[in-house]
Each structure stands twice: as structure tokens, then as C-alpha cells.
Design an enzyme around this catalytic site. Structure first.
Site, PDB file in Angstrom:
ATOM      1  N   GLY A  15     159.130   3.677  18.389  1.00 25.67           N
ATOM      2  CA  GLY A  15     160.339   5.261  18.169  1.00 25.67           C
ATOM      3  C   GLY A  15     161.373   5.263  19.797  1.00 25.67           C
ATOM      4  O   GLY A  15     161.973   5.507  19.418  1.00 25.67           O
ATOM      5  N   ASP A  35     158.007  14.262  18.534  1.00 25.84           N
ATOM      6  CA  ASP A  35     155.951  14.265  18.262  1.00 25.84           C
ATOM      7  C   ASP A  35     155.032  15.366  18.498  1.00 25.84           C
ATOM      8  O   ASP A  35     156.108  16.374  18.814  1.00 25.84           O
ATOM      9  CB  ASP A  35     156.207  13.423  19.983  1.00 25.84           C
ATOM     10  CG  ASP A  35     155.105  12.636  19.256  1.00 25.84           C
ATOM     11  OD1 ASP A  35     155.394  10.875  19.374  1.00 25.84           O
ATOM     12  OD2 ASP A  35     153.776  12.745  19.072  1.00 25.84           O
ATOM     13  N   VAL A  88     155.687   6.246  13.292  1.00 27.09           N
ATOM     14  CA  VAL A  88     154.066   7.251  13.577  1.00 27.09           C
ATOM     15  C   VAL A  88     153.113   5.680  14.136  1.00 27.09           C
ATOM     16  O   VAL A  88     153.613   5.061  12.590  1.00 27.09           O
ATOM     17  CB  VAL A  88     153.752   8.279  13.003  1.00 27.09           C
ATOM     18  CG1 VAL A  88     154.658   9.283  12.581  1.00 27.09           C
ATOM     19  CG2 VAL A  88     153.525   8.135  11.145  1.00 27.09           C
ATOM     20  N   PRO A  91     147.221   3.311  12.641  1.00 20.23           N
ATOM     21  CA  PRO A  91     146.029   2.133  13.253  1.00 20.23           C
ATOM     22  C   PRO A  91     145.397   1.745  12.258  1.00 20.23           C
ATOM     23  O   PRO A  91     145.595   2.254  10.420  1.00 20.23           O
ATOM     24  CB  PRO A  91     145.116   2.323  14.151  1.00 20.23           C
ATOM     25  CG  PRO A  91     146.017   4.336  12.877  1.00 20.23           C
ATOM     26  CD  PRO A  91     147.335   4.584  12.939  1.00 20.23           C
ATOM     27  N   GLU A 164     157.012  -5.609  22.971  1.00 19.97           N
ATOM     28  CA  GLU A 164     156.036  -4.678  24.497  1.00 19.97           C
ATOM     29  C   GLU A 164     156.394  -5.615  25.877  1.00 19.97           C
ATOM     30  O   GLU A 164     156.545  -7.039  25.683  1.00 19.97           O
ATOM     31  CB  GLU A 164     154.893  -4.525  24.558  1.00 19.97           C
ATOM     32  CG  GLU A 164     154.719  -2.866  22.836  1.00 19.97           C
ATOM     33  CD  GLU A 164     153.645  -2.534  23.231  1.00 19.97           C
ATOM     34  OE1 GLU A 164     153.319  -2.355  24.492  1.00 19.97           O
ATOM     35  OE2 GLU A 164     152.929  -1.517  22.335  1.00 19.97           O
ATOM     36  N   CYS A 275     149.487  -4.374  17.714  1.00 13.53           N
ATOM     37  CA  CYS A 275     149.613  -5.131  16.175  1.00 13.53           C
ATOM     38  C   CYS A 275     149.049  -6.030  15.669  1.00 13.53           C
ATOM     39  O   CYS A 275     148.963  -6.050  14.411  1.00 13.53           O
ATOM     40  CB  CYS A 275     151.419  -5.305  16.461  1.00 13.53           C
ATOM     41  SG  CYS A 275     152.591  -3.864  16.683  1.00 13.53           S
ATOM     42  N   PHE A 276     149.211  -7.168  15.864  1.00 14.53           N
ATOM     43  CA  PHE A 276     149.194  -8.646  15.887  1.00 14.53           C
ATOM     44  C   PHE A 276     147.437  -8.337  14.779  1.00 14.53           C
ATOM     45  O   PHE A 276     147.407  -8.643  13.534  1.00 14.53           O
ATOM     46  CB  PHE A 276     149.034  -9.739  16.686  1.00 14.53           C
ATOM     47  CG  PHE A 276     149.548  -9.923  16.615  1.00 14.53           C
ATOM     48  CD1 PHE A 276     151.015 -10.000  16.293  1.00 14.53           C
ATOM     49  CD2 PHE A 276     149.571 -11.092  18.538  1.00 14.53           C
ATOM     50  CE1 PHE A 276     152.088 -10.600  16.862  1.00 14.53           C
ATOM     51  CE2 PHE A 276     151.071 -11.855  18.777  1.00 14.53           C
ATOM     52  CZ  PHE A 276     152.406 -11.228  17.798  1.00 14.53           C
ATOM     53  N   ARG A 442     144.894 -17.088  31.852  1.00 13.56           N
ATOM     54  CA  ARG A 442     146.725 -17.767  31.310  1.00 13.56           C
ATOM     55  C   ARG A 442     146.250 -18.258  31.163  1.00 13.56           C
ATOM     56  O   ARG A 442     148.012 -18.881  31.534  1.00 13.56           O
ATOM     57  CB  ARG A 442     146.784 -16.334  31.561  1.00 13.56           C
ATOM     58  CG  ARG A 442     146.733 -14.544  31.319  1.00 13.56           C
ATOM     59  CD  ARG A 442     147.396 -14.462  29.821  1.00 13.56           C
ATOM     60  NE  ARG A 442     147.094 -13.696  29.429  1.00 13.56           N
ATOM     61  CZ  ARG A 442     147.278 -12.768  28.755  1.00 13.56           C
ATOM     62  NH1 ARG A 442     148.185 -13.537  27.384  1.00 13.56           N
ATOM     63  NH2 ARG A 442     146.824 -11.720  27.940  1.00 13.56           N
TER      64      ARG A 442
END
Ligand code: NAD
Ligand code: UDX
Length: 478
Positions: A15, A35, A88, A91, A164, A275-276, A442
Site C-alpha cells: 500500500g 491503516d 491489507v 497471511p 521488495e 509471498c512465495f 548466496r
């Protein structure tokens, strides 16, 4: 009616940046981000924003107070807006039916109920949160069941694809904008209005419109495909470590096939982020509910492979440290789930640390953007430890990677921060106990240089530790 006022419910990672870019590119539109969390809104109105994203501070400064506002007055913002984004959190459910799989839609539902209660006039309600297929239909039902006279709603799906760490750039230059809506004349009119907003800065050919369900499913499918690519290359990395093949070389060879492409083929300690895992599980649950167990199992493997990759990495650390890390000092470089963000949600570092703490290792942690408070929160959660007091005694936090690694048996890289590329590894080596181990989760550092310094190096997807101390080359290139 043109869109003059936009309201966004949810001032989070999506958002906040999304509305900042809309305000920046649409000076003719007033954007109010609301919010229920007062702290979050205070932070958005302060000099230190609640989230770190390259370019975000400058973008907020340009529009805040002009046509971009952050507020806790949810009701006024809903009343005044022509278009309302629901952004929003959704989860994974931690209770009841679908626990551990399904998306928890209680925040989306609460947002829809609030809109139904206070809205006046004609509103376009846009589902920006990632939701299961048919969530828009539920929002519609809630809105219509509570409809008062002289109020009308059109519900659209407009999933967000930003990542992100590159959110501002992704929002300014997206691969596509996806808008789903009812294929009725009112639905099409609403789609057109949202298209008009995006056309302020996005070429028309990048705006894809479709029916609501396709749009909702496309978001889940896109994240599942991306996660699947990482799990696929991570599966190959295990084969590389066992055989002497090098995963970077394999990824390069595979990715140069134009049908496959080079992106998202970086083997790692495992994918993280909010997210994934959540979205793949969401898809798995959807398939289970649709009585498609084979499809559900197929996608569930992506998650299992990710868990395997994290555990495999920690097992390798323990094995190389002579099968015990108890009471050993291990420096953790990076705690965020990827570089250029302070976000730790589902970060692989949490799971790496969890296993090392269970073995009684002392962890000295350095991350340029994650503060100690957040790390303590993540590592003392009930799902991570049953002994938070013991965990606290095993942790220390550092302002530099040099102090974190002083006197350590090993350095473990969990996040690919650019600054880790340019550290003085000779200085780090000299301050560590010997043999000094470096585990690169990594695959970002030059193995040969580290070996030449004297490190015992273990990296993802490569067999590298010197068996013979006089041999300066990696086994990988034998
Ligand atoms: P977040 O947790 O950072 O932010 C959500 C915000 O919504 C919180 O600040 C919370 O207080 C607020 N909120 C919850 N209920 C509210 C209500 N009824 N009224 C007002 N505010 C309310 O979450 P996020 O990372 O921004 O993700 C939001 C959605 O976007 C999720 O569905 C996520 O899957 C999706 N998404 C996230 C990303 C990402 O990179 N984070 C990318 C694409 C899509
Ligand atoms: C992801 C999607 O990319 C984005 O489109 C969606 O809107 C939200 O979810 P995000 O989770 O923010 O974005 O970051 P992303 O760059 O996708 O990285 C996710 C995780 O995968 C990170 O832990 C990253 O380090 C890891 N990753 C990524 C790899 O391990 N290898 C890769 O090749 C790419």
C-alpha cells in the site's frame, strides 16, 4: 466520473509504495493511505519511514502533504474516495480449517465490511491484496448484502507484482499491470477508470484486462512459477554439490535457452519473503478444495524443496564444523530475506539460525537494515523455539561484520547484501579462530580468493573445500 480521490486500506509494503508512486505520477489525484495501526501511520508521516526501499524516501518527500496523505481516519478516507484499494495483509491461516495452507482473509473481510458500512455514492473497490480465486466474489457479496440506498460498488482485481528491494522501480516500470473485472458494462467502465489512473505513466500495451477470476489466479500462478524456478535450480544445486558440477555454470547453460531465460535461476539457501511460501500454499489449498490432489502435490513439492534446501545448508555447516557447533561462535552476515530490504518475513536466515541455536551455537548477527529487536522477535517466536530465554543468551548483535566475525569459528552469509562483496576478508580471516570457515548461502563471493586467503569455503551448488591445503583451486574446476 473521473477518479479524483483514491483511498488505500493498508499502509504496508504494498500500500505505501504503490500509493506513493500513484501520487507521484498523478498530481491530479489525491491519494490517502490509511491503516488501523497508528504507529505505522506515524512512521509514514515521519522522517524515518516504516519500510526501507531504495528511492522511496525521495518519492514520499515529493508528494507527501501535496497529494499524498497518511492517516488513521479510515472512515473519512473511504467516504471521500472514488476508488478504494484493499491492500491489507493476507497471511497463511494459523488456526482452524485450512490451517498452515489457506490464506487468512479476515483482514480483507474486515476491510470490505468497513467499506460497506461507511461508503456513500459510487465506489470502485480494488482488491490489491493477493487472495484466493473468487475472493472478489466474497467481497462483492459482503458489499451488496450491506448496501444502503444511493450507494453502488464495482469490485476489481488488480494484483501487485512488485518485489521488495526494487519496489519503486518495479512500480515505475512494471512488466505489466493486470486488471480483472466483471465483463458487464458497469464492470468494463470500472476497469476503464482504473486503466486511466495507470495510463498516467504506463504504456497502454502493458495494461492487461481480463475476467476477475483469471486475474486472481494469475497472481498465484505467477508467484508459484517464480518459486518453482528457484526450487528447481536449488534441487540441481544439491546434485552439483554431490558431483562436482557447478550450479552457476549449469544455470547459465540452461538459462541461455531463450525458452527458459536467465532470470530467477540463482541457487540460494532457499527463498524467503512474505509471498512465495504463502501464495504457493494458497494455491495448494485451492487445488485440495477443488479435489485436485495431484495438482496440489505438484505445487507442494516447491515448498518441500525449499525446506530441504535450508536444512541441507545447516547440515552442511554442522558437518564441516566437525559435527558439532555447540558453544561455537558463528557470525551470521545478513538477516533480511533478500538484499535492499529490512523485511525478515520467512527469511531463510531465521531457519538457519533456528537450527544452529538448537545445536547450542552462539550467533553474532550483522545486518545493515534489520535491527536487533526484529531479530529477537523472529528468533524467539513460539514456532521457532520453546526456550526463548536460552536463545537470548546465545545471541549478540553487531554494527559491523568485522566485530561480528571476531573470534568466530565460521561466517555464514544468509543475505546477498552488496557490501559483503567488498569486505576485507583477509582482516576477517585474521580475526577468526582457525580453521576459519566461510559458508556462502548466496553463492556471491569469489571462492578462489577466499581459498587463497586460507578460508575453508562452502558455497551453494559447488564442491569447494580444499581437501589438500596446498591446492589453491576449487574442486569444482578440476
Ligand atoms: P503488510 O503487513 O506490510 O501491510 C498490511 C497493512 O494492512 C498493515 O499495516 C495492517 O495494519 C493493515 N491493515 C490490516 N487490516 C486493515 C484494515 N481493516 N484497515 C486498515 N488497515 C488494515 O502487508 P504487505 O506486504 O503490504 O501485503 C499486503 C498484500 O499485498 C498481501 O495480500 C500480500 O500478499 C500482497 N503482496 C505483497 C507483496 C510484497 O512484496 N510484500 C507483493 C505483492 C503482493
Ligand atoms: C516476490 C515476487 O517476485 C513479486 O513479483 C511478488 O509481487 C511478491 O513476491 P519478493 O518476495 O519481494 O517478490 O522478492 P523476490 O525477488 O521474488 O525474492 C523472493 C526470494 O527468492 C528471496 O529470498 C530471494 O533471495 C530468493 N531468490 C530470488 C532466489 O533464491 N533466487 C533467485 O533467483 C531469485
Amino acid at each position: 466520473m473521473m477518479i479524483k480521490k483514491i483511498c488505500c486500506l493498508g499502509a504496508g509494503y504494498v500500500g505505501g509504495p504503490t500509493c506513493t508512486v500513484i501520487a507521484l505520477k498523478c498530481p491530479d489525484i489525491q491519494v490517502v493511505v490509511v491503516d488501523k495501526s497508528e504507529t505505522r501511520i506515524q512512521q509514514w508521516n515521519s522522517a524515518i519511514l516504516p519500510i526501507y526501499e531504495p528511492g522511496l524516501d525521495e518519492a514520499v518527500k515529493k508528494s507527501r502533504g501535496r497529494n499524498l496523505f497518511f492517516s488513521t481516519d479510515v472512515d473519512s478516507a473511504i467516504k471521500e474516495a472514488d476508488l478504494i484499494f484493499i491492500s491489507v495483509n493476507t497471511p497463511t491461516k494459523t488456526y482452524g480449517f485450512g490451517k498452515g495452507r489457506a490464506a487468512d482473509l479476515r483482514y480483507v473481510e474486515a476491510a470490505a465490511r468497513r467499506i460497506a458500512e461507511v461508503a456513500v455514492g459510487k465506489k470502485i473497490v480494488v482488491e490489491k491484496s493477493t487472495v484466493p480465486v473468487k475472493a472478489a466474489e466474497s467481497i462483492n457479496k459482503i458489499l451488496r448484502a450491506n448496501m444502503r440506498p444511493n450507494v453502488s460498488f464495482q469490485v476489481l482485481s488488480n494484483p501487485e507484482f512488485l518485489a521488495e528491494g526494487s519496489a519503486v522501480n518495479d512500480l515505475l516500470n512494471p512488466d505489466r499491470i493486470l486488471i480483472g473485472g466483471d465483463q458487464t458494462s458497469e464492470g468494463k467502465e470500472a476497469i476503464e477508470k482504473l486503466c486511466w489512473v495507470y495510463k498516467h505513466w504506463i504504456p497502454e500495451k502493458k495494461i492487461i484486462t481480463m475476467n476477475t477470476w483469471s486475474s486472481e489466479l494469475s497472481k498465484l500462478a505467477a508467484n508459484a512459477f517464480l518459486a518453482q524456478r528457484i526450487s528447481s535450480i536449488n534441487a540441481i544445486s544439491a546434485v552439483c554439490e554431490a558431483t562436482g558440477a557447478c550450479v552457476s555454470e549449469v544455470a547459465h547453460a540452461v538459462g541461455t535457452d531463450s525458452r527458459i531465460g536467465p532470470k530467477f535461476l540463482q541457487a540460494s539457501v532457499g527463498f524467503g519473503g512474505s509471498c512465495f511460501q504463502k501464495d504457493v500454499l494458497n494455491l495448494v489449498y485451492l487445488c485440495e478444495c477443488l479435489n485436485l490432489p495431484e495438482v496440489a502435490n505438484y505445487w507442494y513439492q516447491v515448498i518441500e524443496m525449499n525446506q530441504f534446501q535450508r536444512t541441507r545448508f545447516v547440515r552442511r555447516i554442522t558437518e564441516k564444523l566437525f559435527n558439532t557447533v555447540t558453544d561455537k561462535k558463528i557470525a551470521i552476515f545478513g538477516f533480511a530475506f533478500k538484499k535492499d530490504t529490512g523485511d525478515t518475513r520467512e527469511s531463510a536466515a531465521i531457519y538457519v539460525c533456528k537450527h544452529l541455536l538448537e545445536e547450542g551455537a552462539h550467533l553474532s548477527i550483522y545486518d545493515p537494515k534489520v535491527n536487533a529487536q526484529q531479530i529477537i522477535h523472529d528468533l524467539t517466536r513460539p514456532d521457532i523455539t520453546e526456550e526463548p530465554e536460552k536463545v537470548l543468551q546465545l545471541l549478540s548483535f553487531h554494527q559491523t561484520p568485522y566485530s561480528a566475525s571476531e573470534g568466530a569459528h565460521a561466517v555464514v552469509i544468509c543475505t546477498e547484501w552488496d557490501e559483503f562483496l567488498h569486505l576485507d576478508y583477509k582482516k576477517i580471516y585474521n580475526s577468526m579462530l582457525k580453521p576459519a570457515f566461510l559458508f556462502d548461502g548466496r553463492k556471491m563471493l569469489n571462492v578462489e580468493e577466499l581459498l587463497a586467503i586460507g578460508f575453508q569455503v562452502e558455497t551453494i551448488g559447488r564442491k569447494t573445500t580444499r581437501n589438500n591445503v596446498n591446492r589453491g583451486v576449487a574442486d569444482c574446476i578440476l
